[in-house]
Structure formats: structure tokens, C-alpha cells
Design a protein around this motif. Sequence first.
Motif, PDB file in Angstrom:
ATOM      1  N   ILE A   9       0.045  25.071  45.847  1.00 48.10           N
ATOM      2  CA  ILE A   9      -1.199  25.053  46.632  1.00 48.10           C
ATOM      3  C   ILE A   9      -0.844  25.041  48.128  1.00 48.10           C
ATOM      4  N   TYR A  10       0.113  24.198  48.460  1.00 52.18           N
ATOM      5  CA  TYR A  10       0.525  24.066  49.867  1.00 52.18           C
ATOM      6  C   TYR A  10       1.027  25.410  50.410  1.00 52.18           C
ATOM      7  N   ARG A  11       1.883  26.051  49.643  1.00 48.93           N
ATOM      8  CA  ARG A  11       2.467  27.336  50.056  1.00 48.93           C
ATOM      9  C   ARG A  11       1.370  28.385  50.278  1.00 48.93           C
ATOM     10  N   GLU A  12       0.464  28.469  49.336  1.00 46.50           N
ATOM     11  CA  GLU A  12      -0.596  29.474  49.449  1.00 46.50           C
ATOM     12  C   GLU A  12      -1.517  29.172  50.626  1.00 46.50           C
ATOM     13  N   TYR A  13      -1.747  27.870  50.831  1.00 49.52           N
ATOM     14  CA  TYR A  13      -2.613  27.473  51.939  1.00 49.52           C
ATOM     15  C   TYR A  13      -1.977  27.838  53.285  1.00 49.52           C
ATOM     16  N   GLN A  14      -0.668  27.610  53.348  1.00 49.46           N
ATOM     17  CA  GLN A  14       0.054  27.967  54.572  1.00 49.46           C
ATOM     18  C   GLN A  14      -0.039  29.466  54.843  1.00 49.46           C
ATOM     19  N   LYS A  15       0.146  30.248  53.794  1.00 45.86           N
ATOM     20  CA  LYS A  15       0.070  31.718  53.937  1.00 45.86           C
ATOM     21  C   LYS A  15      -1.284  32.137  54.469  1.00 45.86           C
ATOM     22  N   MET A  16      -2.316  31.426  53.964  1.00 40.37           N
ATOM     23  CA  MET A  16      -3.686  31.756  54.348  1.00 40.37           C
ATOM     24  C   MET A  16      -3.976  31.429  55.799  1.00 40.37           C
ATOM     25  N   THR A  17      -3.510  30.244  56.211  1.00 42.38           N
ATOM     26  CA  THR A  17      -3.948  29.711  57.496  1.00 42.38           C
ATOM     27  C   THR A  17      -3.007  30.045  58.644  1.00 42.38           C
ATOM     28  N   LYS A  18      -1.713  30.161  58.317  1.00 49.38           N
ATOM     29  CA  LYS A  18      -0.751  30.506  59.381  1.00 49.38           C
ATOM     30  C   LYS A  18      -0.794  32.005  59.647  1.00 49.38           C
ATOM     31  N   PRO A  19      -0.791  32.377  60.900  1.00 47.52           N
ATOM     32  CA  PRO A  19      -0.770  33.816  61.194  1.00 47.52           C
ATOM     33  C   PRO A  19       0.507  34.471  60.671  1.00 47.52           C
ATOM     34  N   GLN A  20       0.377  35.637  60.092  1.00 49.09           N
ATOM     35  CA  GLN A  20       1.538  36.348  59.532  1.00 49.09           C
ATOM     36  C   GLN A  20       2.318  37.003  60.666  1.00 49.09           C
ATOM     37  N   ILE A  21       3.629  36.950  60.526  1.00 46.69           N
ATOM     38  CA  ILE A  21       4.461  37.567  61.578  1.00 46.69           C
ATOM     39  C   ILE A  21       4.843  38.983  61.162  1.00 46.69           C
TER      40      ILE A  21
END
Lengths: 250, 355
Positions: free
Chosen positions: B343-355
Motif C-alpha cells: 500500500i505504501y509503495r503504491e501510495y508513494q507512486k501516486m503522490t510523488k511526482p514521477q521523474i
Amino acid sequence: MKLKNAWPKYYKKGVVTHYCPGCGHGIVHRIVAEVLEELDLGKRAIGVNPAGCAVLAYLYFDFDVIESAHGRGTAIATGIKRSRPDLFVFTYQGDGDLSAIGTAETIHSANRGENICVIFINNAVYGMTGGQLAPTTLIDMKTTTTPLGRDPKYDGYPLHITDVVAQFPGVVYAERVAVDGPAGIRKTKKAITNAFKTQVEGLGYSIIEVLSPCPTNWKLSPVDSFKWVTEVMMKEFPTGVLTDKRPGKE
Amino acid sequence: MSKIFISGNHAFAEAALRAGCQCYFGYPITPQNELGEYMADHMRKLDRVFIQSESETAAINMVIGSAATGARVMTSSSSPGVSLKQEGISFLAGFELPAVIVNVMRGGPGLGNIAPSQGDYFQATRGGGHGDYRTPVFAPASVQEIADLTYHAFDVADRYRTPVMMLSDGMMGQMKEPVVFPEPIGKLPDKEWALKGRGDGPSRYICSLILDVVEMERHNWKLVRKYDEIEKNEILYEEYMLDDAEIVVIAYGTTARIAKGAIKRVRKDGVRAGMLRPITLWPFPKKALADLCARIRQFVVFEMSTGQMLEDVQIALAGRADIVFHGRPGGVVPMPVEFARIIYREYQKMTKPQI
Ligand code: SF4
């Protein structure tokens, strides 16, 4: 003038059965309906009809009937009788149903001594599916799946399942009869009466095996089929009482 | 009402007794043996019926006979045994007879193992046996819910004249929790359709054979109308921390319990996670899921299988949101920390801007 053979009360009027000419099912159906009437059981009777030629028996019987999946009749009958011991419960099964796919249910309902009756029609062949090998097929008998005749080394031997269950302490009455003529029909009626009374008296399991003609799959005329029951089938499956454990009868 | 500390398997049985179950038929199989043993202990004392049958097949057919007389009836088993019951379940559906069937799932296919699994989702929700039919499926996630839903299942079975499946697993069956049981039922529903012997009325029959194809088609559509009613009235699900959720977990039964632990964990790290827990697997809470799509972009499906409920989630979301699946088949029970990490990993992917 009084009609000697009035229409049985628990047999529907005005319906034509789907059975082939000379088939034994119609005779046994009538006997069942007559005995239910004579013992005044029709109002509280539940029949369990099989998968096989008698699958449509509920269209002919005029008492309550439930259909069964192939071979499961005595399990369904167990469920009915245990839930409502006041009902009269019997199964009506063929040889494939009772002694092939339903062998486990047959053996164990008998071994539990369920207070039910089993009418077992043995015509040595699968009727409805078109004449394949049954557990009861005679040695050398040709069927569509034993085109060269039943070879016991390859196909096994005729199964005498009624003799097997007759050994069980819980099986109170077991008899093999044949509807091969007027005398056989009278005996069949007597046997079914004994079986039905066994349940009414709460004594336990009863099974009546009826050797019954299937002219269509035997490829014989109706008249020759009746003869074949007497002359050929009864050699492999001799008629008679196989067990009678009713009090005073042993 | 006092609390009783009781295992899931015993709770199935006790709830059935209170729901007025008059007959139980079953065959031993791990991990649900305690259920049948509880019934053996209690049914005969109550002047009801318990039979240990010779097979699962015989048990389900005894259920058919019993249900045909109008009795409330139950059978239970675990995965391989439930496969054997499928013929009978198809007949129950065709006959329109009510019954409650408990599946305490274990690892499969084949004999598999006796550890908890969710591998029978397809079998339970897609009919399982032959022919065009559905079975309402309840998936409890606590022993309390086992008690409540089993009690409820008898009502649903009677109301719609249908077999109902309780879908659980070895973990739910074995674990003990405090439970407040529903009060024993007073009056059982009348069943005018049951076979009771014709008496002075006309004879009746119960059959599934309909040789006339037009009639058979009519029967099939009649069943569908009933299933439509069930879909309309009987869907159950739980919403957990959905109000502010940005990422939503879909899980049922044991997996949902574990997911709750995981959600609590990630919430501490500021992850806005929630869960929609289907309680009925069929009918599946499709609309509730579809409605969530309006504001949720990311879903996570957890199952103790290789992805079966996943397909229902995909159908419900119809491509309008992303789904990540994480499954542990074969009897492995995942840990909350494992789910939390995903859940944490997916949430990070969602909320952190992709480089
Ligand atoms: S196939 Fe044989 S058993 Fe079946 S109805 Fe015809 S004669 Fe009777």
C-alpha cells in the motif's frame, strides 16, 4: 358388475407413458400404485425417481415425487425420511443408477438400516442412454459398449448387489422377483407389499430387485423378452427371498 | 446477551442451531471437522438430525431430501469436499430448494493442503456446478460475523429458495473470538411448496428435468429474475476508513482482516488508505466500487489466491482506475507488514511526482 382391476388411485389418469411396448416399468409402476392404495400410504408417500428410463415417473405417479441426480436416490430418501419419519419414503432405481454410479449410496443407506424401501429395476442394461453395459449385464450379452458380448476378464462380472446388501444387519427385507408373467407379477406385488409394510412397522431397510424386460435394448420382441427373463436372466439372478429379518420370520 | 469465546467452526454450528437448522449432513475433512463434531454433540440432544454421511456427495443429496420436506438444513466441508458437492448444489438451484453450505477453504488445487486459502472464489461465485445458476455467497471476516451471517444465510436461503454458500477459510474456522449470538429463532417460516405427502390435495413433484427447451429457457430466465432480486436486495459490504481515502484496498474474509492491520500501519505514516470489504461475494458490490471510481484512482486487491476476486473488481471498475494485485495462494497467510509495504509503495507512486 364390479371392475376387477379398477384404475389405481395413485396412478394418474389419462396420461400415456413414454415406455416402450413390453417394458417392465409400467407393470412395476402399477404395482407400486396399487400397494400404496391397499396399504393406505399414498397420502403420505414420497417417491424418489431416478435418472434413467423412469426419470419421468412423476408424470405417472399420483403422489408426491422428487427427482434424483443419477445414483443419489437413497441419499435423498435418507434426507426425507430423517426429516419427516412420518412420511412413507421409497426410491425407484435402475441397475445403472443403483449399482453403478449410486453404489456407495446404496451400500451405506442399507448399512445404516434407513427405514426406507428401494425398488430396484434390473434389466441388465442402460435403457435410456441406448443400451450400454450395466453392472448387471450378463456374461456374453451384447450391448453397445460390449459389442462382442460382455467378457468377464475385460468388463467384469454381473454385480449381485441385492445379495450384497441382504447380508447387512440393517437390511430387514430383500427379495428378488421377476415380472416375467402373471405368476411373477403376483409375486412382485407380494414382495413390494412386504417391503412397504417393513417400513410402516418401522423395522428398517427393504429392497426389492425386479428383473424387468427391456425389449428395445435387448432387441427382442416383448413376448421373447418376457421369456428371456425367465430362461436366461433368472439363471444369473435367481429369484427368491434373500433376507427376511422381520420379527417371527427369521 | 453474554459473550461466548468460541472458534469459527463452532460458531457456524451454533449459529445454525439458533437459526433453527433441523438437519445437518456432513463428511469429515480438515480444517472444518469441529463444525460437524459440534453438530454431532448438539443436534440429537435437541431432537434434530445429524448424520455423518459416506461422502460429500451423499451429504449434499441428503440435504436435498431434507430441504424438499421444508426443513432448515446445512452441510459443511472444505475445498475438495465442496467440489464433490457441486452436482448437488446445481440440483438445489434447479429444484429451487433452500440450504446453507459452508466451505472452510484450504489450499488447492487437488488435495492441496490444510492451510487457509481463498482459492475457491471462482467456484463459489460462478455457480460451481453445471448449468445456469448463481449462489449467494457470504464471506465473514470475524467469528462474530460468522455467527451473524450464518444465521442470516438461512433466512436468505428460505426467502429466495436457493442454496447459499458461506465462504470462509481454515484461519477463520480455527480462530477463537468473543461472540454474541443471535437469539434462537422463534417460528420457522411456512413453506407451502414443500413435499409433505399429497394428503387430500393434488400430488406434487420437484424436478429439474425440463425436456421442452422453451420451458427450460423459461425456467432459466425465471431463475435470473430471482437472482436480479437478490442483487437488488442482498448486497453487503463494509467501508473502512474510506472518507478521506486516496488509495483503496479491496479484500474479503481473512485477507480483509490482515489488510485492516496494514491500513492502520500505513495511516501512521500519513498514507490515506481505506478499504471496501465485500461481505457478499455474489452478489458482488459492483456499484459501490464503481461509485468509488469518481474519486479514487488507485485500488489494491489482496487475496489468498492467484487473483480470482480480482476479476470482479476489474469488471466493476471497468478500466476507470488502476488496480494492483497482490496474492498469496497455496495456504500462505500474509502478514500485515507485507500488505502495508505494498500500500505504501503504491501510495508513494501516486503522490510523488514521477521523474
Ligand atoms: S429402453 Fe428399455 S427400460 Fe427403457 S423404456 Fe424402453 S424398454 Fe423400458
